[in-house]
Motif scaffolding. Structure first.
Motif, PDB file in Angstrom:
ATOM      1  N   LEU A 104       0.827  -1.202   0.000  1.00  0.00           N
ATOM      2  CA  LEU A 104       0.000   0.000   0.000  1.00  0.00           C
ATOM      3  C   LEU A 104       0.866   1.258   0.000  1.00  0.00           C
ATOM      4  O   LEU A 104       0.606   2.204  -0.740  1.00  0.00           O
ATOM      5  N   GLN A 105       1.906   1.249   0.809  1.00  0.00           N
ATOM      6  CA  GLN A 105       2.796   2.407   0.857  1.00  0.00           C
ATOM      7  C   GLN A 105       3.436   2.640  -0.513  1.00  0.00           C
ATOM      8  O   GLN A 105       3.513   3.768  -0.984  1.00  0.00           O
ATOM      9  N   LYS A 106       3.854   1.571  -1.184  1.00  0.00           N
ATOM     10  CA  LYS A 106       4.444   1.705  -2.518  1.00  0.00           C
ATOM     11  C   LYS A 106       3.427   2.251  -3.514  1.00  0.00           C
ATOM     12  O   LYS A 106       3.758   3.083  -4.363  1.00  0.00           O
ATOM     13  N   MET A 107       2.182   1.770  -3.409  1.00  0.00           N
ATOM     14  CA  MET A 107       1.137   2.224  -4.323  1.00  0.00           C
ATOM     15  C   MET A 107       0.858   3.716  -4.128  1.00  0.00           C
ATOM     16  O   MET A 107       0.697   4.451  -5.099  1.00  0.00           O
ATOM     17  N   VAL A 108       0.806   4.141  -2.875  1.00  0.00           N
ATOM     18  CA  VAL A 108       0.552   5.556  -2.580  1.00  0.00           C
ATOM     19  C   VAL A 108       1.694   6.423  -3.115  1.00  0.00           C
ATOM     20  O   VAL A 108       1.472   7.434  -3.772  1.00  0.00           O
ATOM     21  N   MET A 109       2.917   6.004  -2.841  1.00  0.00           N
ATOM     22  CA  MET A 109       4.069   6.791  -3.297  1.00  0.00           C
ATOM     23  C   MET A 109       4.174   6.821  -4.816  1.00  0.00           C
ATOM     24  O   MET A 109       4.791   7.722  -5.385  1.00  0.00           O
ATOM     25  N   GLY A 110       3.537   5.874  -5.492  1.00  0.00           N
ATOM     26  CA  GLY A 110       3.537   5.840  -6.942  1.00  0.00           C
ATOM     27  C   GLY A 110       2.466   6.702  -7.589  1.00  0.00           C
ATOM     28  O   GLY A 110       2.445   6.851  -8.815  1.00  0.00           O
ATOM     29  N   LEU A 111       1.583   7.274  -6.786  1.00  0.00           N
ATOM     30  CA  LEU A 111       0.546   8.135  -7.341  1.00  0.00           C
ATOM     31  C   LEU A 111       1.161   9.429  -7.872  1.00  0.00           C
ATOM     32  O   LEU A 111       2.025  10.018  -7.228  1.00  0.00           O
ATOM     33  N   GLU A 112       0.678   9.873  -9.004  1.00  0.00           N
ATOM     34  CA  GLU A 112       1.244  11.044  -9.674  1.00  0.00           C
ATOM     35  C   GLU A 112       1.187  12.303  -8.811  1.00  0.00           C
ATOM     36  O   GLU A 112       2.131  13.089  -8.782  1.00  0.00           O
ATOM     37  N   ASP A 113       0.077  12.512  -8.116  1.00  0.00           N
ATOM     38  CA  ASP A 113      -0.105  13.736  -7.335  1.00  0.00           C
ATOM     39  C   ASP A 113       0.447  13.642  -5.913  1.00  0.00           C
ATOM     40  O   ASP A 113       0.340  14.595  -5.147  1.00  0.00           O
TER      41      ASP A 113
ATOM     42  N   ARG B 246      -0.761   3.708  11.329  1.00  0.00           N
ATOM     43  CA  ARG B 246      -2.076   4.368  11.484  1.00  0.00           C
ATOM     44  C   ARG B 246      -2.500   5.081  10.210  1.00  0.00           C
ATOM     45  O   ARG B 246      -3.672   5.058   9.831  1.00  0.00           O
ATOM     46  N   ILE B 247      -1.563   5.730   9.559  1.00  0.00           N
ATOM     47  CA  ILE B 247      -1.869   6.437   8.316  1.00  0.00           C
ATOM     48  C   ILE B 247      -2.272   5.442   7.237  1.00  0.00           C
ATOM     49  O   ILE B 247      -3.263   5.642   6.535  1.00  0.00           O
ATOM     50  N   LEU B 248      -1.508   4.372   7.110  1.00  0.00           N
ATOM     51  CA  LEU B 248      -1.827   3.361   6.101  1.00  0.00           C
ATOM     52  C   LEU B 248      -3.177   2.710   6.386  1.00  0.00           C
ATOM     53  O   LEU B 248      -3.946   2.431   5.469  1.00  0.00           O
ATOM     54  N   GLU B 249      -3.466   2.493   7.646  1.00  0.00           N
ATOM     55  CA  GLU B 249      -4.753   1.910   8.019  1.00  0.00           C
ATOM     56  C   GLU B 249      -5.898   2.853   7.622  1.00  0.00           C
ATOM     57  O   GLU B 249      -6.922   2.405   7.097  1.00  0.00           O
ATOM     58  N   ALA B 250      -5.728   4.136   7.865  1.00  0.00           N
ATOM     59  CA  ALA B 250      -6.757   5.119   7.497  1.00  0.00           C
ATOM     60  C   ALA B 250      -6.962   5.149   5.982  1.00  0.00           C
ATOM     61  O   ALA B 250      -8.100   5.213   5.498  1.00  0.00           O
ATOM     62  N   ILE B 251      -5.869   5.087   5.237  1.00  0.00           N
ATOM     63  CA  ILE B 251      -5.956   5.073   3.775  1.00  0.00           C
ATOM     64  C   ILE B 251      -6.674   3.819   3.307  1.00  0.00           C
ATOM     65  O   ILE B 251      -7.576   3.870   2.467  1.00  0.00           O
ATOM     66  N   GLN B 252      -6.290   2.680   3.869  1.00  0.00           N
ATOM     67  CA  GLN B 252      -6.902   1.419   3.470  1.00  0.00           C
ATOM     68  C   GLN B 252      -8.403   1.398   3.793  1.00  0.00           C
ATOM     69  O   GLN B 252      -9.208   0.959   2.961  1.00  0.00           O
ATOM     70  N   MET B 253      -8.781   1.882   4.955  1.00  0.00           N
ATOM     71  CA  MET B 253     -10.202   1.907   5.319  1.00  0.00           C
ATOM     72  C   MET B 253     -10.991   2.825   4.385  1.00  0.00           C
ATOM     73  O   MET B 253     -12.103   2.482   3.959  1.00  0.00           O
ATOM     74  N   ALA B 254     -10.427   3.973   4.043  1.00  0.00           N
ATOM     75  CA  ALA B 254     -11.096   4.888   3.121  1.00  0.00           C
ATOM     76  C   ALA B 254     -11.216   4.263   1.727  1.00  0.00           C
ATOM     77  O   ALA B 254     -12.232   4.414   1.049  1.00  0.00           O
ATOM     78  N   TRP B 255     -10.198   3.529   1.316  1.00  0.00           N
ATOM     79  CA  TRP B 255     -10.211   2.855   0.003  1.00  0.00           C
ATOM     80  C   TRP B 255     -11.274   1.767  -0.004  1.00  0.00           C
ATOM     81  O   TRP B 255     -12.006   1.616  -0.978  1.00  0.00           O
ATOM     82  N   ILE B 256     -11.380   1.014   1.077  1.00  0.00           N
ATOM     83  CA  ILE B 256     -12.402  -0.031   1.189  1.00  0.00           C
ATOM     84  C   ILE B 256     -13.788   0.596   1.057  1.00  0.00           C
ATOM     85  O   ILE B 256     -14.650   0.089   0.319  1.00  0.00           O
ATOM     86  N   GLU B 257     -14.020   1.692   1.743  1.00  0.00           N
ATOM     87  CA  GLU B 257     -15.314   2.384   1.664  1.00  0.00           C
ATOM     88  C   GLU B 257     -15.570   2.886   0.242  1.00  0.00           C
ATOM     89  O   GLU B 257     -16.699   2.807  -0.263  1.00  0.00           O
ATOM     90  N   GLU B 258     -14.550   3.391  -0.402  1.00  0.00           N
ATOM     91  CA  GLU B 258     -14.682   3.908  -1.750  1.00  0.00           C
ATOM     92  C   GLU B 258     -15.020   2.768  -2.727  1.00  0.00           C
ATOM     93  O   GLU B 258     -15.785   2.963  -3.668  1.00  0.00           O
ATOM     94  N   ALA B 259     -14.485   1.587  -2.490  1.00  0.00           N
ATOM     95  CA  ALA B 259     -14.680   0.451  -3.382  1.00  0.00           C
ATOM     96  C   ALA B 259     -16.042  -0.222  -3.219  1.00  0.00           C
ATOM     97  O   ALA B 259     -16.458  -0.984  -4.089  1.00  0.00           O
ATOM     98  N   GLU B 260     -16.727   0.071  -2.148  1.00  0.00           N
ATOM     99  CA  GLU B 260     -18.028  -0.584  -1.915  1.00  0.00           C
ATOM    100  C   GLU B 260     -19.164   0.066  -2.665  1.00  0.00           C
ATOM    101  O   GLU B 260     -19.160   1.116  -3.117  1.00  0.00           O
TER     102      GLU B 260
END
Length: 64
Positions: free
Chosen positions: A30-39, A50-64
């Motif tokens: 996940l950290q690699k994927m985030v760092m690979g984002l253009e913006d 904690r930061i990665l967990e927050a990102i993952q939880m938000a991504w899960i919600e976005e994917a539902e």
């Protein structure tokens, strides 16, 4: 984007990787994927579990 922008990061991940189930991504990947984002522009050392967990939880919600 910075590490604290978890919702914006989650939206970008969802758009860039629509076929990936965020529940199956480990924090290292996940950290690699985030760092690979253009913006994304932040220091990798500022990232923690904690930061990665927050990102993952938000991504899960976005994917539902």
């Amino acid at each position: 984007m910075k590490w604290i922008d978890s919702l914006d990061i989650a939206i970008e991940l969802y758009e860039k990787h629509p076929d990936v189930d965020p529940k199956t991504v480990n924090f290292v990947e996940l950290q690699k994927m985030v760092m690979g984002l253009e913006d994304f522009d932040d220091d990798p050392k500022r990232c923690g579990e904690r930061i990665l967990e927050a990102i993952q939880m938000a991504w899960i919600e976005e994917a539902e």
